[in-house]
Design a protein around this motif. Structure first.
Motif, PDB file in Angstrom:
ATOM      1  N   ASP A  10      53.274 110.482 -21.287  1.00 46.12           N
ATOM      2  CA  ASP A  10      54.648 109.836 -22.005  1.00 46.12           C
ATOM      3  C   ASP A  10      55.636 109.670 -21.161  1.00 46.12           C
ATOM      4  OD1 ASP A  10      53.485 110.174 -24.603  1.00 46.12           O
ATOM      5  OD2 ASP A  10      54.504 112.097 -25.049  1.00 46.12           O
ATOM      6  N   LEU A  11      55.503 110.462 -19.996  1.00 48.30           N
ATOM      7  CA  LEU A  11      56.444 110.466 -19.319  1.00 48.30           C
ATOM      8  C   LEU A  11      56.372 109.419 -18.279  1.00 48.30           C
ATOM      9  CD1 LEU A  11      58.538 112.237 -17.681  1.00 48.30           C
ATOM     10  CD2 LEU A  11      56.840 112.818 -15.960  1.00 48.30           C
ATOM     11  N   ILE A  12      55.162 108.945 -18.008  1.00 44.51           N
ATOM     12  CA  ILE A  12      54.776 107.615 -17.193  1.00 44.51           C
ATOM     13  C   ILE A  12      55.308 106.457 -17.859  1.00 44.51           C
ATOM     14  CG2 ILE A  12      53.335 106.277 -15.721  1.00 44.51           C
ATOM     15  CD1 ILE A  12      51.583 108.623 -15.486  1.00 44.51           C
ATOM     16  N   SER A  13      54.939 106.488 -19.346  1.00 46.42           N
ATOM     17  CA  SER A  13      55.160 105.391 -19.947  1.00 46.42           C
ATOM     18  C   SER A  13      56.577 105.156 -20.315  1.00 46.42           C
ATOM     19  CB  SER A  13      54.352 105.150 -21.137  1.00 46.42           C
ATOM     20  OG  SER A  13      54.780 106.136 -21.985  1.00 46.42           O
ATOM     21  N   TYR A  14      57.359 106.197 -20.504  1.00 48.62           N
ATOM     22  CA  TYR A  14      58.681 105.893 -20.624  1.00 48.62           C
ATOM     23  C   TYR A  14      59.386 105.833 -19.290  1.00 48.62           C
ATOM     24  CZ  TYR A  14      57.919 108.153 -25.435  1.00 48.62           C
ATOM     25  OH  TYR A  14      57.556 108.376 -26.541  1.00 48.62           O
ATOM     26  N   PHE A  15      59.087 106.136 -18.287  1.00 48.44           N
ATOM     27  CA  PHE A  15      59.685 105.880 -16.937  1.00 48.44           C
ATOM     28  C   PHE A  15      59.500 104.083 -16.786  1.00 48.44           C
ATOM     29  CE2 PHE A  15      59.389 104.970 -12.520  1.00 48.44           C
ATOM     30  CZ  PHE A  15      60.509 105.524 -12.208  1.00 48.44           C
ATOM     31  N   PHE A  16      58.584 103.534 -17.133  1.00 48.13           N
ATOM     32  CA  PHE A  16      58.249 102.207 -17.161  1.00 48.13           C
ATOM     33  C   PHE A  16      59.218 101.733 -18.163  1.00 48.13           C
ATOM     34  CE2 PHE A  16      56.071  98.451 -18.818  1.00 48.13           C
ATOM     35  CZ  PHE A  16      55.776  97.810 -17.592  1.00 48.13           C
ATOM     36  N   LEU A  17      59.021 102.079 -19.659  1.00 49.76           N
ATOM     37  CA  LEU A  17      59.745 101.359 -20.561  1.00 49.76           C
ATOM     38  C   LEU A  17      61.236 101.337 -20.240  1.00 49.76           C
ATOM     39  CD1 LEU A  17      58.110 102.594 -23.889  1.00 49.76           C
ATOM     40  CD2 LEU A  17      58.029 100.257 -22.795  1.00 49.76           C
ATOM     41  N   ILE A  18      61.846 102.397 -19.844  1.00 49.86           N
ATOM     42  CA  ILE A  18      63.312 102.463 -19.567  1.00 49.86           C
ATOM     43  C   ILE A  18      63.677 101.967 -18.476  1.00 49.86           C
ATOM     44  CG2 ILE A  18      65.131 104.131 -18.809  1.00 49.86           C
ATOM     45  CD1 ILE A  18      63.970 106.425 -20.397  1.00 49.86           C
ATOM     46  N   LYS A  19      62.866 101.752 -17.381  1.00 45.02           N
ATOM     47  CA  LYS A  19      63.447 100.909 -16.207  1.00 45.02           C
ATOM     48  C   LYS A  19      63.124  99.608 -16.161  1.00 45.02           C
ATOM     49  CE  LYS A  19      64.748 104.217 -13.553  1.00 45.02           C
ATOM     50  NZ  LYS A  19      65.062 105.029 -12.133  1.00 45.02           N
ATOM     51  N   ASN A  43      70.170 106.806 -21.951  1.00 47.91           N
ATOM     52  CA  ASN A  43      69.974 105.554 -21.429  1.00 47.91           C
ATOM     53  C   ASN A  43      70.346 104.663 -22.111  1.00 47.91           C
ATOM     54  OD1 ASN A  43      68.366 103.666 -19.886  1.00 47.91           O
ATOM     55  ND2 ASN A  43      67.154 103.182 -21.883  1.00 47.91           N
ATOM     56  N   GLU A  44      70.968 105.097 -23.482  1.00 49.51           N
ATOM     57  CA  GLU A  44      71.751 104.352 -24.591  1.00 49.51           C
ATOM     58  C   GLU A  44      73.127 104.499 -24.116  1.00 49.51           C
ATOM     59  OE1 GLU A  44      70.773 101.812 -26.845  1.00 49.51           O
ATOM     60  OE2 GLU A  44      68.442 102.196 -26.003  1.00 49.51           O
ATOM     61  N   PHE A  81      58.401  95.599 -11.368  1.00 51.37           N
ATOM     62  CA  PHE A  81      57.618  96.773 -11.465  1.00 51.37           C
ATOM     63  C   PHE A  81      56.015  96.147 -10.935  1.00 51.37           C
ATOM     64  CE2 PHE A  81      54.149  99.188 -13.033  1.00 51.37           C
ATOM     65  CZ  PHE A  81      54.430 100.327 -12.459  1.00 51.37           C
ATOM     66  N   PHE A  82      55.401  95.270 -11.462  1.00 52.02           N
ATOM     67  CA  PHE A  82      54.059  94.805 -11.278  1.00 52.02           C
ATOM     68  C   PHE A  82      54.187  93.966  -9.920  1.00 52.02           C
ATOM     69  CE2 PHE A  82      53.709  95.386 -15.802  1.00 52.02           C
ATOM     70  CZ  PHE A  82      52.668  96.009 -15.886  1.00 52.02           C
ATOM     71  N   GLY A  83      55.204  93.142  -9.589  1.00 54.13           N
ATOM     72  CA  GLY A  83      55.379  92.502  -8.401  1.00 54.13           C
ATOM     73  C   GLY A  83      55.512  93.464  -7.074  1.00 54.13           C
ATOM     74  N   THR A  84      56.369  94.461  -7.272  1.00 53.53           N
ATOM     75  CA  THR A  84      56.230  95.282  -6.144  1.00 53.53           C
ATOM     76  C   THR A  84      55.035  96.054  -5.970  1.00 53.53           C
ATOM     77  OG1 THR A  84      58.383  95.900  -6.927  1.00 53.53           O
ATOM     78  CG2 THR A  84      57.600  96.980  -5.106  1.00 53.53           C
TER      79      THR A  84
END
Ligand code: UDP
Ligand code: MG
Length: 299
Positions: free
Chosen positions: A214-223, A181-182, A231-234
């Motif tokens: 962790d997977l869910i939170s990183y998915f959110f953080l990365i994207k 990602n970096e 995200f929240f809007g959709t």
């Protein structure tokens, strides 16, 4: 110079064997190196024994954490104390084979920034290998990486990787993804994996569950870390729309067909969806506000 960082927690029988094996292999490589053992709050005699084993070796040292902080903290501590341009992470339980180190180094020399181990024939129980397979498939899909064994403890990377991706909590588990990602180049090599001979595994069912969080939170953080409203809007608008449709439908029934609304329990669902939808959208705005304020401050 390469720094080999080895976190351990209650691995007294494994440590001396690992040390000698590692020395043999690394001496063949003819490069500058250091070995950093990190004692993650062991309660056995591992540290005392290891101290004796490495006594005359100026290239090895042991760092000690006051209590069992977890592997992530141990790796982080090891990294802070290291000096090498190339960092090797490996487990202390003899499941990883020091013989594989040259393969990793070779890939680094080819120009990759992080090389992940791939335990193609993994010698662990199905209780581990099966969830791990699903987890890896899921990750590969979500983050669009073609690695087979993200959480393999055996990995080698350039120092820059860890200078850009701060280790914290349990994020070492998805280090390759954070590195990619970096903008770092990542790849994998197949490694030998041995069954555990001494000591017990420190992880079980809960690790899988936490791994999933962790997977869910990183998915959110990365994207979405810089655009939370996307995200929240959709999510919010979808829920809101569904609720609105229900209410419009009920409204038409009430106005044109004289249907009495107290007979329609679905009214509650419609109301609930509209309210929840609005709340989720507003959460997105608050997220945007936090991002905005942070950016303004950090400039
Ligand atoms: N470990 C650690 N702190 C912990 C748990 C584990 O330093 O709180 C070390 C452990 O000693 C080993 C490595 O992390 O060197 C991997 O742990 P383990 O072999 O138990 O995991 P598994 O291979 O069973 O997934
Ligand atoms: Mg292990």
């Amino acid at each position: 110079m390469i720094s080999i960082i080895i976190p351990f927690h209650n691995e007294e029988q494994n440590l001396p064997i690992l040390f000698h094996k590692l020395k043999d292999e690394i001496n063949k490589l003819k490069i500058e190196y250091e070995i950093i053992f990190v004692d993650d709050g062991s309660t056995d005699l591992g540290k005392a024994q290891l101290e004796k084993t490495i006594e005359k070796d100026s290239k090895s040292k042991i760092l000690v954490l006051r209590k069992n902080y977890g592997k992530g903290k141990a790796l982080e501590t090891g990294f802070f104390e290291s000096k090498g341009e190339i960092i090797v992470f490996m487990d202390a339980d003899l499941q990883d084979d020091p013989q594989d180190i040259p393969k990793f180094i070779h890939k680094i020399n080819e120009g990759y920034d992080l090389v992940n181990g791939y335990r193609k024939k993994r010698n662990d129980g199905v209780d581990k290998t099966f969830p791990s397979k699903i987890y890896n498939k899921l990750i590969a899909r979500l983050f669009n990486v073609d690695l087979h064994d993200i959480n393999c403890g055996f990995k080698v990377m350039r120092r820059e990787v860890l200078e850009n991706v701060r280790l914290y909590g349990d994020n070492y588990r998805i280090l390759p993804i954070l590195a990619k990602n970096e903008g770092f180049k990542i790849t994998e090599v197949e490694v030998d994996h041995h069954a555990r001979q001494y000591g017990v595994s420190k992880y079980g069912f809960w690790r899988m569950l936490f791994g999933f969080f962790d997977l869910i939170s990183y998915f959110f953080l990365i994207k979405y870390v810089e655009k939370p409203l996307h995200f929240f809007g959709t999510v919010g608008v979808s829920i809101f729309a569904l609720g609105s449709l229900i209410l419009i439908y009920l409204g038409i029934e009430r106005i044109y067909f004289q249907e009495l609304l107290y007979r329609r329990p679905i009214l509650f669902l419609g109301l609930l969806l509209v309210i929840v939808g609005v709340q989720i959208i507003v959460t997105g705005f608050i997220g945007e506000l936090i991002v905005y304020l942070n950016k303004r401050q950090s400039r």
